[in-house]
Design a protein around this motif. Structure first.
Motif, PDB file in Angstrom:
ATOM      1  N   LEU A  39      30.534  27.900  36.025  1.00  0.00           N
ATOM      2  CA  LEU A  39      30.953  29.067  35.245  1.00  0.00           C
ATOM      3  C   LEU A  39      32.223  29.676  35.841  1.00  0.00           C
ATOM      4  O   LEU A  39      32.523  29.474  37.024  1.00  0.00           O
ATOM      5  N   PRO A  40      32.964  30.438  35.056  1.00  0.00           N
ATOM      6  CA  PRO A  40      34.120  31.148  35.606  1.00  0.00           C
ATOM      7  C   PRO A  40      33.719  31.990  36.809  1.00  0.00           C
ATOM      8  O   PRO A  40      32.611  32.527  36.858  1.00  0.00           O
ATOM      9  N   ASN A  41      34.631  32.112  37.749  1.00  0.00           N
ATOM     10  CA  ASN A  41      34.336  32.775  39.012  1.00  0.00           C
ATOM     11  C   ASN A  41      33.767  34.180  38.827  1.00  0.00           C
ATOM     12  O   ASN A  41      32.829  34.587  39.502  1.00  0.00           O
ATOM     13  N   ALA A  42      34.346  34.934  37.902  1.00  0.00           N
ATOM     14  CA  ALA A  42      33.923  36.317  37.702  1.00  0.00           C
ATOM     15  C   ALA A  42      32.494  36.418  37.182  1.00  0.00           C
ATOM     16  O   ALA A  42      31.818  37.433  37.393  1.00  0.00           O
ATOM     17  N   SER A  48      28.407  39.549  32.354  1.00  0.00           N
ATOM     18  CA  SER A  48      28.789  40.020  31.017  1.00  0.00           C
ATOM     19  C   SER A  48      30.175  39.516  30.601  1.00  0.00           C
ATOM     20  O   SER A  48      30.539  39.639  29.430  1.00  0.00           O
ATOM     21  N   VAL A  49      30.959  38.954  31.538  1.00  0.00           N
ATOM     22  CA  VAL A  49      32.305  38.498  31.165  1.00  0.00           C
ATOM     23  C   VAL A  49      32.247  37.338  30.176  1.00  0.00           C
ATOM     24  O   VAL A  49      33.218  37.075  29.465  1.00  0.00           O
ATOM     25  N   MET A  50      31.117  36.655  30.122  1.00  0.00           N
ATOM     26  CA  MET A  50      30.965  35.528  29.198  1.00  0.00           C
ATOM     27  C   MET A  50      30.350  35.966  27.869  1.00  0.00           C
ATOM     28  O   MET A  50      29.990  35.143  27.039  1.00  0.00           O
ATOM     29  N   GLY A  51      30.235  37.274  27.667  1.00  0.00           N
ATOM     30  CA  GLY A  51      29.614  37.785  26.445  1.00  0.00           C
ATOM     31  C   GLY A  51      28.195  38.243  26.719  1.00  0.00           C
ATOM     32  O   GLY A  51      27.689  38.165  27.834  1.00  0.00           O
ATOM     33  N   ASP A  52      27.551  38.727  25.677  1.00  0.00           N
ATOM     34  CA  ASP A  52      26.178  39.222  25.827  1.00  0.00           C
ATOM     35  C   ASP A  52      25.247  38.089  26.245  1.00  0.00           C
ATOM     36  O   ASP A  52      25.344  36.959  25.733  1.00  0.00           O
ATOM     37  N   LEU A  53      24.331  38.406  27.159  1.00  0.00           N
ATOM     38  CA  LEU A  53      23.380  37.403  27.632  1.00  0.00           C
ATOM     39  C   LEU A  53      22.208  37.294  26.675  1.00  0.00           C
ATOM     40  O   LEU A  53      21.686  38.308  26.193  1.00  0.00           O
ATOM     41  N   SER A  54      21.788  36.052  26.418  1.00  0.00           N
ATOM     42  CA  SER A  54      20.553  35.850  25.671  1.00  0.00           C
ATOM     43  C   SER A  54      19.385  36.260  26.561  1.00  0.00           C
ATOM     44  O   SER A  54      19.534  36.451  27.768  1.00  0.00           O
ATOM     45  N   SER A 185      36.734  41.515  36.359  1.00  0.00           N
ATOM     46  CA  SER A 185      36.669  41.721  34.904  1.00  0.00           C
ATOM     47  C   SER A 185      37.917  41.134  34.256  1.00  0.00           C
ATOM     48  O   SER A 185      38.789  41.852  33.760  1.00  0.00           O
ATOM     49  N   PRO A 186      38.034  39.808  34.263  1.00  0.00           N
ATOM     50  CA  PRO A 186      39.253  39.170  33.748  1.00  0.00           C
ATOM     51  C   PRO A 186      39.383  39.299  32.235  1.00  0.00           C
ATOM     52  O   PRO A 186      38.385  39.422  31.519  1.00  0.00           O
ATOM     53  N   SER A 187      40.602  39.252  31.779  1.00  0.00           N
ATOM     54  CA  SER A 187      40.859  39.277  30.330  1.00  0.00           C
ATOM     55  C   SER A 187      40.398  37.960  29.710  1.00  0.00           C
ATOM     56  O   SER A 187      40.165  36.970  30.409  1.00  0.00           O
ATOM     57  N   GLN A 188      40.310  37.955  28.401  1.00  0.00           N
ATOM     58  CA  GLN A 188      39.908  36.735  27.702  1.00  0.00           C
ATOM     59  C   GLN A 188      40.928  35.613  27.910  1.00  0.00           C
ATOM     60  O   GLN A 188      40.569  34.432  27.978  1.00  0.00           O
ATOM     61  N   ASP A 189      42.195  35.966  28.040  1.00  0.00           N
ATOM     62  CA  ASP A 189      43.225  34.957  28.292  1.00  0.00           C
ATOM     63  C   ASP A 189      43.030  34.302  29.652  1.00  0.00           C
ATOM     64  O   ASP A 189      43.164  33.073  29.789  1.00  0.00           O
ATOM     65  N   LEU A 190      42.727  35.108  30.672  1.00  0.00           N
ATOM     66  CA  LEU A 190      42.489  34.557  32.007  1.00  0.00           C
ATOM     67  C   LEU A 190      41.240  33.678  32.023  1.00  0.00           C
ATOM     68  O   LEU A 190      41.224  32.614  32.656  1.00  0.00           O
ATOM     69  N   LEU A 191      40.208  34.122  31.314  1.00  0.00           N
ATOM     70  CA  LEU A 191      38.980  33.325  31.239  1.00  0.00           C
ATOM     71  C   LEU A 191      39.250  31.978  30.573  1.00  0.00           C
ATOM     72  O   LEU A 191      38.792  30.935  31.047  1.00  0.00           O
ATOM     73  N   LYS A 192      39.984  32.020  29.463  1.00  0.00           N
ATOM     74  CA  LYS A 192      40.295  30.778  28.733  1.00  0.00           C
ATOM     75  C   LYS A 192      41.113  29.833  29.604  1.00  0.00           C
ATOM     76  O   LYS A 192      40.874  28.609  29.615  1.00  0.00           O
ATOM     77  N   ALA A 193      42.066  30.379  30.354  1.00  0.00           N
ATOM     78  CA  ALA A 193      42.898  29.539  31.220  1.00  0.00           C
ATOM     79  C   ALA A 193      42.052  28.877  32.301  1.00  0.00           C
ATOM     80  O   ALA A 193      42.252  27.689  32.619  1.00  0.00           O
ATOM     81  N   GLU A 194      41.085  29.604  32.856  1.00  0.00           N
ATOM     82  CA  GLU A 194      40.219  29.030  33.884  1.00  0.00           C
ATOM     83  C   GLU A 194      39.325  27.947  33.297  1.00  0.00           C
ATOM     84  O   GLU A 194      39.146  26.873  33.897  1.00  0.00           O
TER      85      GLU A 194
END
Length: 413
Positions: A39-42, A48-54, A185-194
């Motif tokens: 998963l992304p480091n954050a 929650s950086v990946m969206g709401d948890l199931s 708390s990275p932005s969506q752009d940073l998450l996508k790049a990772e």
């Protein structure tokens, strides 16, 4: 008088309870490490950086945080410290300078760790353990009561650092604080790049990213957390070995009390911490000042509880299929640790199957279970034919400057 020579520990010199505990801790560490692989480091500190948890992922996060995070690493540090004392004591009992050989052993471990950290995975612990192993050995002759005092002091220091960081974030201007907190708390752009990097990036691009992360782990995290906590836990391990606790010399009642008290206190602290973090929605300032502190403090009690529980199971001679499997994993801990990294690199990185960020947390738990089963079975059967794992063999060859016997079919001289 014939010259005494150093040699690897014979099979009949091994302490089974130590191997079982080491195997248990090594497998448990994968519960945490796989999150950093997959998963992304954050997302490790802020799911929650990946969206709401199931609901299933929320349960997985809770389970791993309360019963896994820091607990198995703490156990491993305790056992590493006990291993240092045991290693040197056995050599000194044979009138051999154990410190000199230990230093050579740690320097080779440092090299293995650097190779692992820069060419396989940034979350390496071998570099820190080798450096701290050189420090802890200098303290081994302290009286046990002073080791405990120093252990407590060292263990509490990172809690102060974490509180100070939270306070620093709190006092910053909003724009400056937001920039400082972007790793949490990275932005969506940073998450996508990772995500793109690990799914489809080149080996070299991932190597560059890994090198940058290593600077943070091997410098920042080392001086803020690892150096203090790990040194303290290694000292505690030496005391627990001296007292016969790790070698299963105490009564069943002792280990039952240790298990119940340790797991109860540790779980209560970690549980409170996670509930506070959920209520604060994993807000960074709260994480550093309060949320992480509960789990950090509770992890020591949980680790001691695990030690009590595993040794009690061993003493009662129940679940012997499991203790024998854990013993095998523990005897090959170095090999199994590196193999976990190799397996996860192949699964999650672009030069393997590129499955980074494609598994849910509950699916990662299932994958962990499969790797556990593989390592328990493969370790058990490997040791039916060989005395040690392949990386253990290499490490001992380099340490003792003589080739240890690997096959069980040839009598050890």
């Amino acid at each position: 008088m014939p010259k005494l020579s150093a040699h690897p520990t014979h099979l009949n010199e091994r302490i089974k309870s130590l191997d079982i505990l080491r195997g248990f801790a090594l497998l448990g560490i994968l519960l945490i490490n796989i999150l950093l692989f997959a998963l992304p480091n954050a997302a490790f500190s802020n799911p929650s950086v990946m969206g709401d948890l199931s609901s299933s992922d929320h349960f997985s996060y809770y389970l791993v945080h309360v019963f896994g995070e820091l607990k198995f690493m703490t156990m491993f540090s305790i056992l590493f410290g006990a291993g240092i004392l045991l290693f040197i004591t056995r050599l000194e009992n044979k009138e051999i300078d154990g410190s000199k050989i230990h230093i050579r052993r740690m320097l080779w471990l440092l090299l293995f760790g650097m190779i692992h950290a820069y060419f396989i995975w940034f979350g390496d612990i071998l570099v820190a353990y080798s450096l701290i192993g050189l420090i802890a050995v200098l303290l081994r002759k302290m009286k046990d009561q002073w080791k405990i005092v120093l252990c407590v002091i060292l263990y509490l220091i990172p809690m102060g650092f974490f509180y100070m960081i939270g306070s620093l974030f709190e006092s910053m201007p909003k724009e400056m604080a937001a920039d400082a907190m972007k790793d949490f708390s990275p932005s969506q752009d940073l998450l996508k790049a990772e995500i793109d990097l690990y799914q489809v990036g080149s080996w070299f691009d991932i190597f560059v990213k890994r090198a940058k992360l290593n600077m943070n782990y091997q410098v920042g995290s080392f001086f803020m957390l690892s150096m203090w906590r790990t040194t303290g836990m290694m000292l505690l391990g030496m005391v627990l070995l001296n007292k016969g606790i790790l070698s299963a010399e105490k009564s069943k009642l002792f280990y039952l009390i240790l298990a119940v008290v340790g797991l109860t206190v540790g779980t209560l602290f970690s549980n409170e911490g996670i509930h506070q973090m959920i209520e604060a929605k994993w807000e960074v300032i709260h994480f550093f000042k309060f949320g992480y502190q509960f789990n950090y403090f509770g992890s020591l009690f949980t680790s001691l509880g695990y030690i009590g529980l595993i040794i009690l199971i061993y003493q009662m001679k129940i679940l012997q299929f499991l203790t024998k499997a854990l013993e095998a994993v523990g005897r090959m801990a170095f090999t199994n640790y590196l193999c976990q990294s190799i397996i996860c690199s192949i699964i999650f990185y672009s030069y393997g199957f590129g499955m980074f960020a494609r598994f849910s947390r509950i699916e990662l738990l299932a994958l962990v279970a499969l790797i556990w089963i593989f390592q328990m079975i493969s370790s058990y059967y490997w040791l039916k034919y060989y005395r040690m794992g392949p990386f253990e063999w290499l490490w001992r060859y380099l340490t003792y400057k003589e080739k240890p016997q690997l096959s069980l079919n040839v009598k050890h001289q």
